[in-house]
Design a protein around this motif. Sequence first.
Motif, PDB file in Angstrom:
ATOM      1  N   SER A 208       0.664  -1.660   0.011  1.00  0.00           N
ATOM      2  CA  SER A 208      -0.133   0.055  -0.181  1.00  0.00           C
ATOM      3  C   SER A 208       0.721   1.252  -0.071  1.00  0.00           C
ATOM      4  O   SER A 208       2.175   0.804   0.100  1.00  0.00           O
ATOM      5  CB  SER A 208      -0.846  -0.305   1.122  1.00  0.00           C
ATOM      6  OG  SER A 208      -2.067  -0.928   0.904  1.00  0.00           O
TER       7      SER A 208
ATOM      8  N   SER B  76      -3.700   7.379   6.209  1.00  0.00           N
ATOM      9  CA  SER B  76      -4.213   7.014   5.881  1.00  0.00           C
ATOM     10  C   SER B  76      -3.585   6.366   4.999  1.00  0.00           C
ATOM     11  O   SER B  76      -2.472   6.497   4.547  1.00  0.00           O
ATOM     12  CB  SER B  76      -5.343   7.702   4.751  1.00  0.00           C
ATOM     13  OG  SER B  76      -4.873   8.560   3.932  1.00  0.00           O
ATOM     14  N   ARG B  77      -4.052   4.752   4.598  1.00  0.00           N
ATOM     15  CA  ARG B  77      -3.975   3.869   4.247  1.00  0.00           C
ATOM     16  C   ARG B  77      -4.060   3.878   2.923  1.00  0.00           C
ATOM     17  O   ARG B  77      -5.719   3.365   3.177  1.00  0.00           O
ATOM     18  CB  ARG B  77      -3.653   2.472   4.421  1.00  0.00           C
ATOM     19  CG  ARG B  77      -2.937   1.707   4.086  1.00  0.00           C
ATOM     20  CD  ARG B  77      -2.933  -0.169   4.844  1.00  0.00           C
ATOM     21  NE  ARG B  77      -4.503  -0.442   4.969  1.00  0.00           N
ATOM     22  CZ  ARG B  77      -4.208  -1.716   5.760  1.00  0.00           C
ATOM     23  NH1 ARG B  77      -3.024  -2.560   6.143  1.00  0.00           N
ATOM     24  NH2 ARG B  77      -4.843  -2.218   5.404  1.00  0.00           N
ATOM     25  N   LEU B  78      -4.134   3.735   1.290  1.00  0.00           N
ATOM     26  CA  LEU B  78      -4.563   3.940   0.501  1.00  0.00           C
ATOM     27  C   LEU B  78      -4.078   2.442  -0.939  1.00  0.00           C
ATOM     28  O   LEU B  78      -2.503   2.017  -0.471  1.00  0.00           O
ATOM     29  CB  LEU B  78      -3.422   5.135  -0.720  1.00  0.00           C
ATOM     30  CG  LEU B  78      -3.619   5.858   0.223  1.00  0.00           C
ATOM     31  CD1 LEU B  78      -2.755   7.752  -1.027  1.00  0.00           C
ATOM     32  CD2 LEU B  78      -4.921   6.593   0.440  1.00  0.00           C
TER      33      LEU B  78
ATOM     34  N   PRO C 133      -8.863   0.671  -5.573  1.00  0.00           N
ATOM     35  CA  PRO C 133      -8.253   1.162  -4.647  1.00  0.00           C
ATOM     36  C   PRO C 133      -8.629   1.671  -3.722  1.00  0.00           C
ATOM     37  O   PRO C 133     -10.569   1.766  -4.079  1.00  0.00           O
ATOM     38  CB  PRO C 133      -8.089   2.254  -5.781  1.00  0.00           C
ATOM     39  CG  PRO C 133      -7.894   2.168  -7.102  1.00  0.00           C
ATOM     40  CD  PRO C 133      -8.955   1.584  -7.218  1.00  0.00           C
ATOM     41  N   SER C 134      -8.945   1.497  -2.408  1.00  0.00           N
ATOM     42  CA  SER C 134      -9.564   1.201  -1.383  1.00  0.00           C
ATOM     43  C   SER C 134      -8.802   2.393  -0.612  1.00  0.00           C
ATOM     44  O   SER C 134      -7.512   2.662  -0.345  1.00  0.00           O
ATOM     45  CB  SER C 134      -9.886   0.423  -0.398  1.00  0.00           C
ATOM     46  OG  SER C 134      -8.838  -0.346  -0.284  1.00  0.00           O
ATOM     47  N   ILE C 135      -8.968   3.194   0.392  1.00  0.00           N
ATOM     48  CA  ILE C 135      -8.897   3.657   1.586  1.00  0.00           C
ATOM     49  C   ILE C 135      -9.204   3.699   2.653  1.00  0.00           C
ATOM     50  O   ILE C 135     -10.271   2.924   3.267  1.00  0.00           O
ATOM     51  CB  ILE C 135      -9.635   5.305   1.425  1.00  0.00           C
ATOM     52  CG1 ILE C 135      -9.114   6.541  -0.138  1.00  0.00           C
ATOM     53  CG2 ILE C 135      -8.929   6.427   2.560  1.00  0.00           C
ATOM     54  CD1 ILE C 135      -9.835   7.543  -0.314  1.00  0.00           C
TER      55      ILE C 135
ATOM     56  N   SER D 165      -5.630  11.768  -0.309  1.00  0.00           N
ATOM     57  CA  SER D 165      -6.068  10.765   0.111  1.00  0.00           C
ATOM     58  C   SER D 165      -6.961  10.242  -1.358  1.00  0.00           C
ATOM     59  O   SER D 165      -6.058   9.303  -3.024  1.00  0.00           O
ATOM     60  CB  SER D 165      -7.026   9.751   0.913  1.00  0.00           C
ATOM     61  OG  SER D 165      -6.359   9.935   1.829  1.00  0.00           O
TER      62      SER D 165
ATOM     63  N   ILE E 238      -5.371   8.972  -5.229  1.00  0.00           N
ATOM     64  CA  ILE E 238      -5.508   7.508  -5.735  1.00  0.00           C
ATOM     65  C   ILE E 238      -6.256   7.903  -7.583  1.00  0.00           C
ATOM     66  O   ILE E 238      -5.990   7.571  -8.416  1.00  0.00           O
ATOM     67  CB  ILE E 238      -6.840   7.028  -4.912  1.00  0.00           C
ATOM     68  CG1 ILE E 238      -6.186   6.526  -3.814  1.00  0.00           C
ATOM     69  CG2 ILE E 238      -7.826   5.744  -6.350  1.00  0.00           C
ATOM     70  CD1 ILE E 238      -7.180   6.107  -3.195  1.00  0.00           C
TER      71      ILE E 238
ATOM     72  N   ILE F  34     -12.900   4.672  -5.928  1.00  0.00           N
ATOM     73  CA  ILE F  34     -12.837   4.295  -5.184  1.00  0.00           C
ATOM     74  C   ILE F  34     -14.056   3.699  -3.742  1.00  0.00           C
ATOM     75  O   ILE F  34     -15.090   3.985  -3.960  1.00  0.00           O
ATOM     76  CB  ILE F  34     -12.170   5.647  -4.490  1.00  0.00           C
ATOM     77  CG1 ILE F  34     -11.182   6.190  -5.105  1.00  0.00           C
ATOM     78  CG2 ILE F  34     -11.092   5.461  -2.988  1.00  0.00           C
ATOM     79  CD1 ILE F  34     -10.631   7.786  -4.584  1.00  0.00           C
TER      80      ILE F  34
ATOM     81  N   LEU G 107     -14.025   2.090   0.276  1.00  0.00           N
ATOM     82  CA  LEU G 107     -13.671   2.440   1.949  1.00  0.00           C
ATOM     83  C   LEU G 107     -14.747   1.622   2.634  1.00  0.00           C
ATOM     84  O   LEU G 107     -16.087   1.697   2.326  1.00  0.00           O
ATOM     85  CB  LEU G 107     -13.356   3.492   2.153  1.00  0.00           C
ATOM     86  CG  LEU G 107     -14.601   4.406   2.148  1.00  0.00           C
ATOM     87  CD1 LEU G 107     -15.568   3.993   3.537  1.00  0.00           C
ATOM     88  CD2 LEU G 107     -14.116   5.809   3.081  1.00  0.00           C
TER      89      LEU G 107
END
Length: 155
Positions: free
Chosen positions: A45, A60-62, A72-74, A96, A100, A109, A111
Amino acid sequence: MTWKIADFNELAAAELYEMLKLRVDVFVVEQNCPYPELDGLDQKSVHLAYRENGKILAYSRLVPGELKYGVPSIGRVIVSPDARGRGLARELMRKSIDFIFNEWQPEEIRLQGQVYLQEFYQSFGFDPISDVYDEDGIPHVDMRLDKRGSPNTSR
């Protein structure tokens, strides 16, 4: 006061430790939710962090699309307790989302948000795509942001 975006391998050991400690302090200790914080996604990530006076205050982690949802997700969106109420969460989410859409250029995206933050995520254009469900004792909802429906980004 600096924002930093880094791949896992670009993080210094002390920096990674500080990020993981913040995540555990809030998600496990503050929220009284024992769960496996280290889930195998960190290594692939991108990590976004805001540092002020030598301390990480927002993170935050992408997660690239191939790792979790096919898009992709946050995740692991967090602001240190002593830095809340300053608008850092909004700035963190904007950065974030922008990263992305600008770097990975997906159509959407996703989450997995805690329900009490659903309106916050909706303010960025995320829409719920699941019913509320229990994740480690905390109500969650899956949410999706379509590239065409992200009103608060700077693309």
